[in-house]
Design a protein around this motif. Structure first.
Motif, PDB file in Angstrom:
ATOM      1  N   ARG A 151       3.156  -2.631 -42.086  1.00 33.13           N
ATOM      2  CA  ARG A 151       4.092  -1.852 -42.899  1.00 33.13           C
ATOM      3  C   ARG A 151       5.395  -2.615 -43.052  1.00 33.13           C
ATOM      4  NH1 ARG A 151       5.763   4.603 -42.412  1.00 33.13           N
ATOM      5  NH2 ARG A 151       6.739   4.689 -44.473  1.00 33.13           N
ATOM      6  N   ASP A 152       5.758  -2.873 -44.311  1.00 33.90           N
ATOM      7  CA  ASP A 152       6.969  -3.616 -44.648  1.00 33.90           C
ATOM      8  C   ASP A 152       7.004  -4.971 -43.945  1.00 33.90           C
ATOM      9  OD1 ASP A 152       7.644  -1.426 -46.121  1.00 33.90           O
ATOM     10  OD2 ASP A 152       9.500  -0.959 -45.053  1.00 33.90           O
ATOM     11  N   ALA A 153       5.825  -5.570 -43.772  1.00 32.29           N
ATOM     12  CA  ALA A 153       5.740  -6.835 -43.030  1.00 32.29           C
ATOM     13  C   ALA A 153       4.721  -7.773 -43.674  1.00 32.29           C
ATOM     14  CB  ALA A 153       5.364  -6.555 -41.578  1.00 32.29           C
ATOM     15  N   ASP A 154       4.597  -7.719 -44.988  1.00 29.62           N
ATOM     16  CA  ASP A 154       3.535  -8.453 -45.677  1.00 29.62           C
ATOM     17  C   ASP A 154       3.571  -9.947 -45.375  1.00 29.62           C
ATOM     18  OD1 ASP A 154       3.489  -5.901 -46.763  1.00 29.62           O
ATOM     19  OD2 ASP A 154       3.029  -6.592 -48.790  1.00 29.62           O
ATOM     20  N   GLU A 155       4.741 -10.555 -45.490  1.00 35.58           N
ATOM     21  CA  GLU A 155       4.823 -12.015 -45.335  1.00 35.58           C
ATOM     22  C   GLU A 155       4.440 -12.458 -43.934  1.00 35.58           C
ATOM     23  OE1 GLU A 155       8.538 -13.604 -46.635  1.00 35.58           O
ATOM     24  OE2 GLU A 155       8.336 -12.873 -48.699  1.00 35.58           O
ATOM     25  N   ASP A 156       4.961 -11.773 -42.936  1.00 42.02           N
ATOM     26  CA  ASP A 156       4.640 -12.162 -41.557  1.00 42.02           C
ATOM     27  C   ASP A 156       3.190 -11.849 -41.213  1.00 42.02           C
ATOM     28  OD1 ASP A 156       7.108 -13.227 -41.096  1.00 42.02           O
ATOM     29  OD2 ASP A 156       7.868 -11.558 -39.879  1.00 42.02           O
ATOM     30  N   THR A 157       2.644 -10.754 -41.765  1.00 41.17           N
ATOM     31  CA  THR A 157       1.226 -10.455 -41.535  1.00 41.17           C
ATOM     32  C   THR A 157       0.362 -11.580 -42.071  1.00 41.17           C
ATOM     33  OG1 THR A 157       1.599  -8.063 -41.603  1.00 41.17           O
ATOM     34  CG2 THR A 157      -0.642  -8.839 -42.027  1.00 41.17           C
ATOM     35  N   ILE A 158       0.643 -12.022 -43.281  1.00 42.88           N
ATOM     36  CA  ILE A 158      -0.129 -13.126 -43.864  1.00 42.88           C
ATOM     37  C   ILE A 158       0.044 -14.395 -43.035  1.00 42.88           C
ATOM     38  CG2 ILE A 158      -0.304 -14.676 -45.851  1.00 42.88           C
ATOM     39  CD1 ILE A 158       0.420 -12.260 -47.631  1.00 42.88           C
ATOM     40  N   ALA A 159       1.257 -14.697 -42.637  1.00 41.18           N
ATOM     41  CA  ALA A 159       1.506 -15.930 -41.881  1.00 41.18           C
ATOM     42  C   ALA A 159       0.730 -15.953 -40.575  1.00 41.18           C
ATOM     43  CB  ALA A 159       3.000 -16.072 -41.612  1.00 41.18           C
ATOM     44  N   ILE A 160       0.703 -14.834 -39.874  1.00 42.85           N
ATOM     45  CA  ILE A 160      -0.022 -14.791 -38.600  1.00 42.85           C
ATOM     46  C   ILE A 160      -1.526 -14.835 -38.836  1.00 42.85           C
ATOM     47  CG2 ILE A 160      -0.516 -13.341 -36.579  1.00 42.85           C
ATOM     48  CD1 ILE A 160       2.453 -12.467 -36.727  1.00 42.85           C
ATOM     49  N   LEU A 161      -2.012 -14.116 -39.835  1.00 38.64           N
ATOM     50  CA  LEU A 161      -3.451 -14.152 -40.114  1.00 38.64           C
ATOM     51  C   LEU A 161      -3.904 -15.549 -40.517  1.00 38.64           C
ATOM     52  CD1 LEU A 161      -4.067 -10.786 -41.996  1.00 38.64           C
ATOM     53  CD2 LEU A 161      -4.522 -11.339 -39.601  1.00 38.64           C
ATOM     54  N   LYS A 162      -3.054 -16.289 -41.201  1.00 44.90           N
ATOM     55  CA  LYS A 162      -3.421 -17.660 -41.590  1.00 44.90           C
ATOM     56  C   LYS A 162      -3.687 -18.532 -40.366  1.00 44.90           C
ATOM     57  CE  LYS A 162      -1.436 -18.125 -46.212  1.00 44.90           C
ATOM     58  NZ  LYS A 162      -0.427 -18.825 -47.055  1.00 44.90           N
ATOM     59  N   ASP A 163      -2.980 -18.261 -39.279  1.00 46.29           N
ATOM     60  CA  ASP A 163      -3.202 -19.033 -38.052  1.00 46.29           C
ATOM     61  C   ASP A 163      -4.590 -18.799 -37.474  1.00 46.29           C
ATOM     62  OD1 ASP A 163      -0.653 -20.112 -38.148  1.00 46.29           O
ATOM     63  OD2 ASP A 163       0.217 -18.611 -36.794  1.00 46.29           O
ATOM     64  N   PHE A 164      -5.238 -17.708 -37.880  1.00 46.53           N
ATOM     65  CA  PHE A 164      -6.542 -17.342 -37.324  1.00 46.53           C
ATOM     66  C   PHE A 164      -7.663 -17.417 -38.359  1.00 46.53           C
ATOM     67  CE2 PHE A 164      -3.554 -15.656 -34.329  1.00 46.53           C
ATOM     68  CZ  PHE A 164      -4.192 -15.764 -33.099  1.00 46.53           C
ATOM     69  N   GLU A 165      -7.383 -17.987 -39.524  1.00 45.58           N
ATOM     70  CA  GLU A 165      -8.393 -18.033 -40.584  1.00 45.58           C
ATOM     71  C   GLU A 165      -9.672 -18.717 -40.127  1.00 45.58           C
ATOM     72  OE1 GLU A 165      -6.813 -19.766 -44.121  1.00 45.58           O
ATOM     73  OE2 GLU A 165      -5.549 -18.029 -44.608  1.00 45.58           O
ATOM     74  N   ALA A 166      -9.533 -19.817 -39.394  1.00 44.36           N
ATOM     75  CA  ALA A 166     -10.718 -20.575 -39.000  1.00 44.36           C
ATOM     76  C   ALA A 166     -11.440 -19.965 -37.811  1.00 44.36           C
ATOM     77  CB  ALA A 166     -10.324 -22.024 -38.681  1.00 44.36           C
ATOM     78  N   SER A 167     -10.700 -19.325 -36.920  1.00 42.42           N
ATOM     79  CA  SER A 167     -11.306 -18.883 -35.658  1.00 42.42           C
ATOM     80  C   SER A 167     -11.804 -17.447 -35.678  1.00 42.42           C
ATOM     81  CB  SER A 167     -10.309 -19.058 -34.507  1.00 42.42           C
ATOM     82  OG  SER A 167      -9.098 -18.365 -34.775  1.00 42.42           O
TER      83      SER A 167
END
Length: 276
Positions: free
Chosen positions: A146-162
């Motif tokens: 909630r109201d955290a779109d950019e940081d949510t995407i940034a953290i999820l990108k760190d886990f895209e491969a794993s």
């Protein structure tokens, strides 16, 4: 009953309630709630852990009720309550052979910058730690953002491969950027009674852009009761109203919505029994 409070519709296809909080319901005995859900064809219910204090409660619910499944995780509101002991409890529960089949995800985890009940840096650290638990335990993830779109995407990108199993961004009220990122990465988006609210056109816009293959139904009970029962405590048996609204917004048949969301739910939470 007035015309505004019409009967709950019963459809031919079974439904999976993918997100609620059974231990927060107060209006009626749990057995009555489960019976009413079954009466409107809700086949399985996933009750969500949110804090250290209800991790064990969720485990008890899934043990005691055949149709109830659960998660283990700490909500961003309670991120500051995270300790090594809490992490150990979650990891041990997900490894437990007797409970493994019924604890189907890590969640509810994520970021909430609307309320900021926990420090944002702490939220981000605890979010990442729990994503790693999902990687290590081969579980999907139930995300609150909630109201955290950019940081949510940034953290999820760190886990895209794993993070192979992905998961769902539940109660989706974020913008199209996060929605499109999630869809492109194989995540699901969860929609609930907010979709029926008069002023929630932004949520209906996201439903329109979300492929049926990426969509899940939920209630988030006891919160966010759908029209026409706003003002009452929400419950899993109100989920048919969410399905109706999704079908209306997607301009497709209700049975198509129910069949596809049921398949999506099984694919995400109950593999390998997903080829239905």
């Amino acid at each position: 009953m007035s015309s505004k409070r019409r009967e709950i519709p019963v459809f031919g296809h079974a439904i999976v309630e993918t997100h609620c909080h059974l231990d927060y319901l107060k209006d009626r005995p749990l057995e009555e709630t489960l019976a009413q859900a079954q009466a409107v064809n809700v086949e399985r219910i996933i009750t969500i852990a949110v804090a250290p204090k209800n991790l064990a409660t969720v485990r008890g619910l899934v043990k005691d009720h055949t149709s109830v499944y659960g998660t283990q995780g700490v909500h961003p509101h309670d991120a500051e309550a995270w300790t090594p002991e809490v992490e150990t409890e979650i990891r041990d529960a997900l490894r437990n052979h007797d409970q493994r089949a019924k604890l189907v995800a890590v969640g509810e985890i994520g970021l909430d910058y609307f309320y900021d009940n926990s420090d944002r840096d702490v939220q981000k650290e605890v979010f990442a730690r729990q994503l790693q638990i999902a990687v290590d335990s081969d579980r999907p993830v139930v995300i609150h953002s909630r109201d955290a779109d950019e940081d949510t995407i940034a953290i999820l990108k760190d886990f895209e491969a794993s993070l192979k199993r992905r998961g769902v961004i539940h109660s989706f009220t974020s913008g199209p950027g996060l929605a499109q990122y999630a869809i492109d990465q194989g995540w699901c988006l969860g929609f609930n009674g907010i979709s029926t609210f008069n002023k929630a056109e932004n949520v209906r816009d996201i439903i329109r852009m979300t492929p049926l293959g990426s969509l899940l139904l939920e209630t988030d009970a006891p919160f966010l009761t759908p029209v026409p029962y706003r003002g009452r405590e929400n419950a899993p048996f109100y989920i048919p109203f969410v399905a109706e609204k999704v079908a209306e917004v997607k301009e497709t048949g209700i049975e198509e919505v129910l069949a596809q969301t049921y398949h999506n739910s099984y694919r995400l939470f109950f593999p390998p029994a997903s080829e239905i």
